[in-house]
Design a protein around this motif. Structure first.
Motif, PDB file in Angstrom:
ATOM      1  N   LEU A  11       1.143  -1.180  -0.359  1.00 60.53           N
ATOM      2  CA  LEU A  11      -0.074   0.086  -0.009  1.00 60.53           C
ATOM      3  C   LEU A  11       0.491   1.269   0.078  1.00 60.53           C
ATOM      4  O   LEU A  11       1.939   1.200   0.919  1.00 60.53           O
ATOM      5  CB  LEU A  11      -1.212  -0.058   1.275  1.00 60.53           C
ATOM      6  N   VAL A  12       0.549   2.406  -0.756  1.00 60.59           N
ATOM      7  CA  VAL A  12       1.601   3.385  -0.475  1.00 60.59           C
ATOM      8  C   VAL A  12       0.058   4.421  -0.639  1.00 60.59           C
ATOM      9  O   VAL A  12      -0.730   4.696  -1.340  1.00 60.59           O
ATOM     10  CB  VAL A  12       1.969   3.458  -2.493  1.00 60.59           C
ATOM     11  N   LYS A  19      -6.239   5.194 -11.472  1.00 61.34           N
ATOM     12  CA  LYS A  19      -5.755   3.869 -11.550  1.00 61.34           C
ATOM     13  C   LYS A  19      -4.301   3.633 -12.848  1.00 61.34           C
ATOM     14  O   LYS A  19      -3.166   3.590 -12.868  1.00 61.34           O
ATOM     15  CB  LYS A  19      -6.056   2.517 -11.876  1.00 61.34           C
ATOM     16  N   ASP A  20      -5.348   4.862 -13.774  1.00 57.99           N
ATOM     17  CA  ASP A  20      -4.869   4.613 -14.554  1.00 57.99           C
ATOM     18  C   ASP A  20      -3.265   5.455 -15.529  1.00 57.99           C
ATOM     19  O   ASP A  20      -2.361   5.480 -16.392  1.00 57.99           O
ATOM     20  CB  ASP A  20      -5.256   4.554 -16.078  1.00 57.99           C
ATOM     21  N   ASP A  21      -3.702   6.840 -14.577  1.00 58.88           N
ATOM     22  CA  ASP A  21      -2.487   7.807 -14.034  1.00 58.88           C
ATOM     23  C   ASP A  21      -1.161   7.181 -13.025  1.00 58.88           C
ATOM     24  O   ASP A  21       0.007   7.626 -13.712  1.00 58.88           O
ATOM     25  CB  ASP A  21      -3.001   8.873 -13.291  1.00 58.88           C
ATOM     26  N   GLU A  68      -3.031  -2.405  -9.092  1.00 58.05           N
ATOM     27  CA  GLU A  68      -4.403  -3.136  -8.536  1.00 58.05           C
ATOM     28  C   GLU A  68      -5.863  -1.676  -8.292  1.00 58.05           C
ATOM     29  O   GLU A  68      -6.680  -2.688  -9.141  1.00 58.05           O
ATOM     30  CB  GLU A  68      -4.338  -3.917  -7.694  1.00 58.05           C
ATOM     31  N   ALA A  69      -5.311  -1.211  -7.255  1.00 54.40           N
ATOM     32  CA  ALA A  69      -6.800  -0.382  -7.757  1.00 54.40           C
ATOM     33  C   ALA A  69      -5.905   0.530  -6.653  1.00 54.40           C
ATOM     34  O   ALA A  69      -4.801   0.913  -6.259  1.00 54.40           O
ATOM     35  CB  ALA A  69      -7.603  -0.860  -6.794  1.00 54.40           C
ATOM     36  N   VAL A  70      -6.770   1.540  -6.614  1.00 50.43           N
ATOM     37  CA  VAL A  70      -6.912   3.279  -6.173  1.00 50.43           C
ATOM     38  C   VAL A  70      -7.679   3.787  -4.955  1.00 50.43           C
ATOM     39  O   VAL A  70      -8.974   3.479  -5.829  1.00 50.43           O
ATOM     40  CB  VAL A  70      -5.881   4.591  -7.294  1.00 50.43           C
TER      41      VAL A  70
END
Length: 564
Positions: free
Chosen positions: A86-87, A100-102, A122-124
């Motif tokens: 996790l970031v 997510k695409d950024d 995987e997700a934001v």
């Protein structure tokens, strides 16, 4: 003045050349040369290149059509968990959040650029303070993690923040209604259901834990399982926010291993209104429940549930879309991202604190568990019948475990219609809690909470109400239970421990391999009571389908019937 000049040629004609015309011709030629040369230079040789400086010293790029990336965006910290990292991103106010695409997860090993690895997140998810939590794949041993913006070169990325290990961390906190701070901790290894000696611990508050002379210490009120309750200092309750953001809280072990790393920024619970808006609520912790959530919510709405708290434990299916669709349909349902693995008890305690504002009563059940009231009454009427005495703070309902019922494929009408064969004897119970009756330690064993002095519980007669627990479903569904179960003190089924526990499927072992007779197992008595009630109350007679069945499900049903 004109110049007359004899030009030889085929025609042998005279040509008169004007100096003025000649002058403007030269000017046009020079201008054209400069213009085209400039375009060539800027298009080719001097195309701007983003240099790798690994920081946000200047605005780098335009994200989207209008928002400029701010130098204030930074990685606050990261947490390494099994199978993911996790970031945590910190944002200034008013800046558009990333999608997510950024983003790109970047793993690096020292200064060796050949070992640079990149993966899509995987997700934001949004956090509770306006930042974001980026779910990246697991960080390989020996690597550090950072984030890149997908429109940059891969070498341009945010500087990595401090990275914490999951098994030694203060991971969440909330300021409760009595102004104490409830701190959720991984690594104290306190025994389940037992109260620890509070003199061994103290709570520590601060904006920068590296500056020891600026930390505020406070007493611990209680410590049990993964929860430490602290006396919140007045300077924290009333003090101004720092430029570094909300204050953090940690726990120090006196005379031991020191202070735990912390990512926990406590948010404050607003005091409840005089009259709570909901009489009956439900809380669950789940992962990848998109396929069953509609049935679970719509059924329980039909028997009196008014509010749903969904603690999402790292789903990667379409559960967010399902929750949004249910909200649009008028169901009061909220998703709470809870990425912490094997923390179901802590998550339920967190949920109970938050539900106290809204709910007179809250049930803690899984998405494969359904209340079945034989008389057809509502849950609220059952609760009123069992709580005539003010000392009742919890209602305990027995559970019946259902088996695959001869099925080999997921039932199209849902679990309540499809599974009708179960084990004879009830297994355990689940609780409906009055939030005010919780003990300050918040100890719970998933099935029930410890209560304050002066409160007790009531057992519901199984002839009045039970929970149908669709525990042993068709194999394609059931095998997911082998993957990282959520309860803290329950062994994962692939681990060779507590093999004889009631938390395991009898005789199944530790490997997710389907037994040849799986479809016929756990079938000791045929029980169609809830199935019959569902078909009577929840079937749309005009469309000839249950209210939670989607149109595509109905199309599949008709196609299946034609094939048969």
């Amino acid at each position: 003045m004109k110049i007359r000049r004899k030009l030889g040629g085929v025609c042998g004609s005279d040509v008169v050349v004007s100096w003025r015309l000649f002058f403007w011709f030269v000017v046009l030629f020079v201008f054209s040369f400069v213009l085209f040369s400039t375009m060539f230079v800027f298009k080719g040789k001097f195309r701007p290149v983003v240099r790798s400086v690994r920081s946000f010293s200047t605005a780098r790029a335009i994200i989207g059509d209008s928002a400029t990336l701010s130098p204030a965006v930074s990685i606050r910290e990261a947490v390494k968990l099994p199978e993911q990292t996790l970031v945590f991103l910190k944002y200034p106010q008013s800046l558009r959040l990333f999608t997510k695409d950024d983003l790109i997860c970047v793993f690096s090993s020292g200064d060796d650029s050949s070992k640079l690895r990149k993966e899509k997140p995987e997700a934001v998810d949004s956090d509770k303070f306006g930042g974001q939590i980026v779910r990246c794949p697991e960080t390989p041993p020996g690597y550090t993690i950072s984030l890149a913006i997908s429109r940059w070169t891969i070498d341009d990325h945010l500087a990595a923040g401090p990275t914490h290990q999951w098994d030694w961390l203060v991971y969440d906190a909330v300021i409760d209604h009595d102004n104490s701070t409830v701190v959720f901790v991984k690594g104290l290894n306190l025994k389940p259901g037992k109260v620890a000696d509070v003199s061994r611990y103290e709570c520590v508050y601060g904006w920068d834990f590296a500056k020891h002379n600026r930390l505020i210490r406070s007493d611990v009120i209680s410590a049990a399982q993964e929860i430490v309750r602290c006396r919140t200092p007045l300077t924290v309750l009333n003090g101004p926010k720092s430029a570094h953001g909300p204050v953090k809280v940690s726990v120090r072990i006196k005379g031991g291993t020191g202070m735990l790393p912390s990512i926990a920024q406590p948010d404050r619970i607003v005091h409840p209104p005089r009259r709570k808006p909901f009489e009956m609520c439900v809380c669950t912790m789940t992962r990848n429940a998109a396929a069953v959530l509609r049935e679970w919510v719509m059924y329980h709405a039909g028997i009196g549930v008014q509010r749903w708290f969904i603690y999402d434990n790292n789903s990667d299916d379409d559960i967010i879309a399902e929750i949004n669709d249910l909200e649009r349909r008028g169901y009061n349902i909220t998703r709470h991202f809870w990425p912490w693995i094997k923390t179901q008890e802590a998550g339920f305690s967190n949920c109970a604190i938050r539900a106290r504002n809204d709910c007179d009563w809250i049930a803690f059940i899984d998405v494969d568990e359904f209340y079945y009231i034989r008389s057809g009454e509502t849950l609220t009427s059952i609760i009123r019948n069992y709580t005539a005495s003010a000392e009742i703070g919890e209602i305990r309902t027995p559970c019946h475990s259902f088996g695959p019922s001869g099925l080999r494929n997921r039932p199209r009408g849902g679990v309540t219609e499809g599974y009708t064969c179960r084990v004879i004897l009830p297994e355990r119970h689940k609780s409906i809690l009055k939030p005010e009756s919780m003990n300050a330690t918040l100890i719970n064993v998933v099935h029930h909470f410890h209560l304050k002095d002066g409160f007790t519980f009531a057992d519901v007669d199984k002839e009045v109400m039970v929970i149908n627990h669709y525990k042993y479903q068709v194999w394609e569904v059931f095998k997911e239970k082998f993957y990282r179960r959520v309860a803290t003190y329950v062994a994962d089924w692939q681990n060779d421990e507590n093999v004889g526990s009631r938390d395991r499927a009898p005789g199944l072992g530790t490997r997710p391999i389907e037994p040849p007779d799986w479809a016929e197992r756990f079938c000791e008595v045929n029980d169609t009571g809830l199935r019959d009630q569902v078909l009577e109350k929840f079937k749309d007679n005009k469309l000839q389908r249950l209210i939670w069945e989607k149109e595509e499900d109905e199309g599949s049903r008709r196609a299946h019937n034609r094939i048969d």
